[in-house]
Design an enzyme around this catalytic site. Sequence first.
Site, PDB file in Angstrom:
ATOM      1  N   ASP A 201       0.876  -1.168   0.000  1.00 23.57           N
ATOM      2  CA  ASP A 201       0.000   0.000   0.000  1.00 23.57           C
ATOM      3  C   ASP A 201       0.922   1.230   0.000  1.00 23.57           C
ATOM      4  O   ASP A 201       1.699   1.439   0.942  1.00 23.57           O
ATOM      5  CB  ASP A 201      -0.895  -0.029   1.251  1.00 23.57           C
ATOM      6  CG  ASP A 201      -1.854   1.152   1.309  1.00 23.57           C
ATOM      7  OD1 ASP A 201      -1.517   2.222   0.779  1.00 23.57           O
ATOM      8  OD2 ASP A 201      -2.935   0.999   1.905  1.00 23.57           O
ATOM      9  N   TYR A 226      -4.945  11.320  -3.500  1.00 24.35           N
ATOM     10  CA  TYR A 226      -5.393  12.588  -2.909  1.00 24.35           C
ATOM     11  C   TYR A 226      -4.444  13.132  -1.853  1.00 24.35           C
ATOM     12  O   TYR A 226      -4.646  14.218  -1.335  1.00 24.35           O
ATOM     13  CB  TYR A 226      -6.819  12.471  -2.347  1.00 24.35           C
ATOM     14  CG  TYR A 226      -7.082  11.233  -1.514  1.00 24.35           C
ATOM     15  CD1 TYR A 226      -6.559  11.097  -0.239  1.00 24.35           C
ATOM     16  CD2 TYR A 226      -7.863  10.192  -2.015  1.00 24.35           C
ATOM     17  CE1 TYR A 226      -6.808   9.975   0.523  1.00 24.35           C
ATOM     18  CE2 TYR A 226      -8.122   9.057  -1.269  1.00 24.35           C
ATOM     19  CZ  TYR A 226      -7.593   8.947   0.006  1.00 24.35           C
ATOM     20  OH  TYR A 226      -7.832   7.818   0.745  1.00 24.35           O
ATOM     21  N   LYS A 227      -3.406  12.361  -1.507  1.00 21.55           N
ATOM     22  CA  LYS A 227      -2.451  12.868  -0.513  1.00 21.55           C
ATOM     23  C   LYS A 227      -1.335  13.614  -1.262  1.00 21.55           C
ATOM     24  O   LYS A 227      -1.533  14.717  -1.736  1.00 21.55           O
ATOM     25  CB  LYS A 227      -1.890  11.724   0.318  1.00 21.55           C
ATOM     26  CG  LYS A 227      -2.962  10.936   1.086  1.00 21.55           C
ATOM     27  CD  LYS A 227      -2.310   9.814   1.888  1.00 21.55           C
ATOM     28  CE  LYS A 227      -3.325   8.844   2.466  1.00 21.55           C
ATOM     29  NZ  LYS A 227      -4.230   9.439   3.446  1.00 21.55           N
ATOM     30  N   ARG A 375      -0.343  14.400  13.946  1.00 23.56           N
ATOM     31  CA  ARG A 375       0.466  14.223  12.729  1.00 23.56           C
ATOM     32  C   ARG A 375       0.690  15.581  12.061  1.00 23.56           C
ATOM     33  O   ARG A 375      -0.247  16.361  11.891  1.00 23.56           O
ATOM     34  CB  ARG A 375      -0.246  13.324  11.718  1.00 23.56           C
ATOM     35  CG  ARG A 375      -0.370  11.890  12.104  1.00 23.56           C
ATOM     36  CD  ARG A 375      -0.806  11.032  10.920  1.00 23.56           C
ATOM     37  NE  ARG A 375      -1.999  11.520  10.239  1.00 23.56           N
ATOM     38  CZ  ARG A 375      -2.585  10.909   9.224  1.00 23.56           C
ATOM     39  NH1 ARG A 375      -2.078   9.776   8.750  1.00 23.56           N
ATOM     40  NH2 ARG A 375      -3.668  11.394   8.655  1.00 23.56           N
TER      41      ARG A 375
HETATM   42  C1  LIG Z   1      -2.418   3.531   4.069  1.00 24.93           C
HETATM   43  C2  LIG Z   1      -3.804   3.871   3.599  1.00 24.93           C
HETATM   44  N1  LIG Z   1      -4.497   2.975   2.873  1.00 24.93           N
HETATM   45  C3  LIG Z   1      -5.736   3.254   2.415  1.00 24.93           C
HETATM   46  C4  LIG Z   1      -6.330   4.483   2.690  1.00 24.93           C
HETATM   47  C5  LIG Z   1      -7.705   4.824   2.250  1.00 24.93           C
HETATM   48  O1  LIG Z   1      -8.211   4.103   1.187  1.00 24.93           O
HETATM   49  P1  LIG Z   1      -9.456   4.692   0.370  1.00 24.93           P
HETATM   50  O2  LIG Z   1      -8.942   5.800  -0.494  1.00 24.93           O
HETATM   51  O3  LIG Z   1     -10.005   3.556  -0.377  1.00 24.93           O
HETATM   52  O4  LIG Z   1     -10.425   5.254   1.366  1.00 24.93           O
HETATM   53  C6  LIG Z   1      -5.626   5.436   3.439  1.00 24.93           C
HETATM   54  C7  LIG Z   1      -6.266   6.746   3.738  1.00 24.93           C
HETATM   55  O5  LIG Z   1      -5.783   7.576   4.435  1.00 24.93           O
HETATM   56  C8  LIG Z   1      -4.340   5.118   3.897  1.00 24.93           C
HETATM   57  O6  LIG Z   1      -3.651   6.001   4.625  1.00 24.93           O
END
Ligand SMILES: Cc1ncc(COP(=O)(O)O)c(C=O)c1O
Length: 415
Positions: A201, A226-227, A375
């Site tokens: 991930d 989106y980050k 954070r």
């Molecule tokens: C490590 C991680 N995985 C997954 C997600 C979120 O996934 P999704 O965009 O499907 O809500 C986040 C959201 O902050 C995240 O930090």
Amino acid sequence: MDRSYAGELDAADPLAGFRERFVRDDPSLIYLDGNSLGPLPRATQARIAEVVGQEWGTGLVRSWNRWIGLPLGVGDMLGEHLLGAGPGQVAVCDSTTINLYKLACAALDARPGRGVIVTDDDNFPTDRYVLQGIAAERGAELRMIRTGMDSGVSAGAVRDAIDERTALVSLSHVAYRSGALASMAEITDVVHRAGALVLWDLCHSAGAVAVDLDGSAADLAVGCTYKYLNAGPGAPAFLYVRRDLQQHLRQPVWGWFGQREQFDMGPAYDPAPGIGQFLTGTPQIIGTVAVAEGVRVLAEAGIGRLRAKAVALTSYLIALADAWLAPHGAAVASPRQDDRRGAHVTLAHPEAWRISQALIAEGVIGDYRAPDRLRLGPVPAFTRFADVWDAMDILRRIMALQTYRYASPSRTVVT
Ligand SMILES: Cc1ncc(COP(=O)(O)O)c(C=O)c1O
């Protein structure tokens, strides 16, 4: 410790000019939440107006001719500039959660006779829940590595958790709470030695850390945009499937966008060759365009320079936290070693929630994570060293005077 030093660092910053590429409606706001929602690039604003006004408004359905190639075209751009992935291995589609489900199921199917999925207990909730769901659906075992909240997962812990029954190891590259950065190449190698597949991930890595998917021999990856990719709330996510695996994997959502000769409208599912088979339904075009623009800005800045700035900003923040905040009970809860840390810094304090609210009230946006973490995520292409100094100065005042005691203890605000 003097603010003039921050000014010197800003003057020498090769990325300083990129700040102007982003919308800044409130010049006094200090934004340290790039690890949650990145800022809006000006180019994205203009490009979305064009897509909506001309491509959709005027072009109507004719524009699909240019839109239909975007999920794989933008995926290639993202792969080349920010993920260390050669062409034909990255697609922009769906959400991270959905992509995780698709690739985890595909990985389990590719390892018949192995019934164990391994993840860690500090992985992001959606990752753990999706894997729990898959395990329940298939009668598989979900094995949790116990991971220190501040230190992240190590290759040794993965080695101890896997065996010949392991089909899949699914981990975050950068831990969402502490920012701890896992060793992708080393862990991937450990997993491969056990004959299993690894799924990374990259939500907190893409655009913030120099990821090398091909060079690490990673099998699978997912991540959001989106980050640090600055593509906006709910913009489509991405997935990566290593080229030589693509023909051996079959994802569980058999949608028409993953179909070979899609517009023949054939009677039975016949997956497209290559990365295209991992698409599902109609792509979200406006969001995908925003991913393209976000990636374009970062590609111009260069991931090497972005990473160097992220390291410089976070190590500066840590130095100020040690000097100014430790006396008030705040401890650095992120790795101190630069090559073990992503692009944000987490502070532990029993009053982290109320401090985060007091900070927002003073025009500094960071965020809170349970149980007691604050954070602070500078945006490498956007944040100045002076912003870090100012934010930490405000924070030390909030802690010294305990003004956070006026903030509501009720946790209803989400940032
Ligand atoms: C490590 C991680 N995985 C997954 C997600 C979120 O996934 P999704 O965009 O499907 O809500 C986040 C959201 O902050 C995240 O930090």
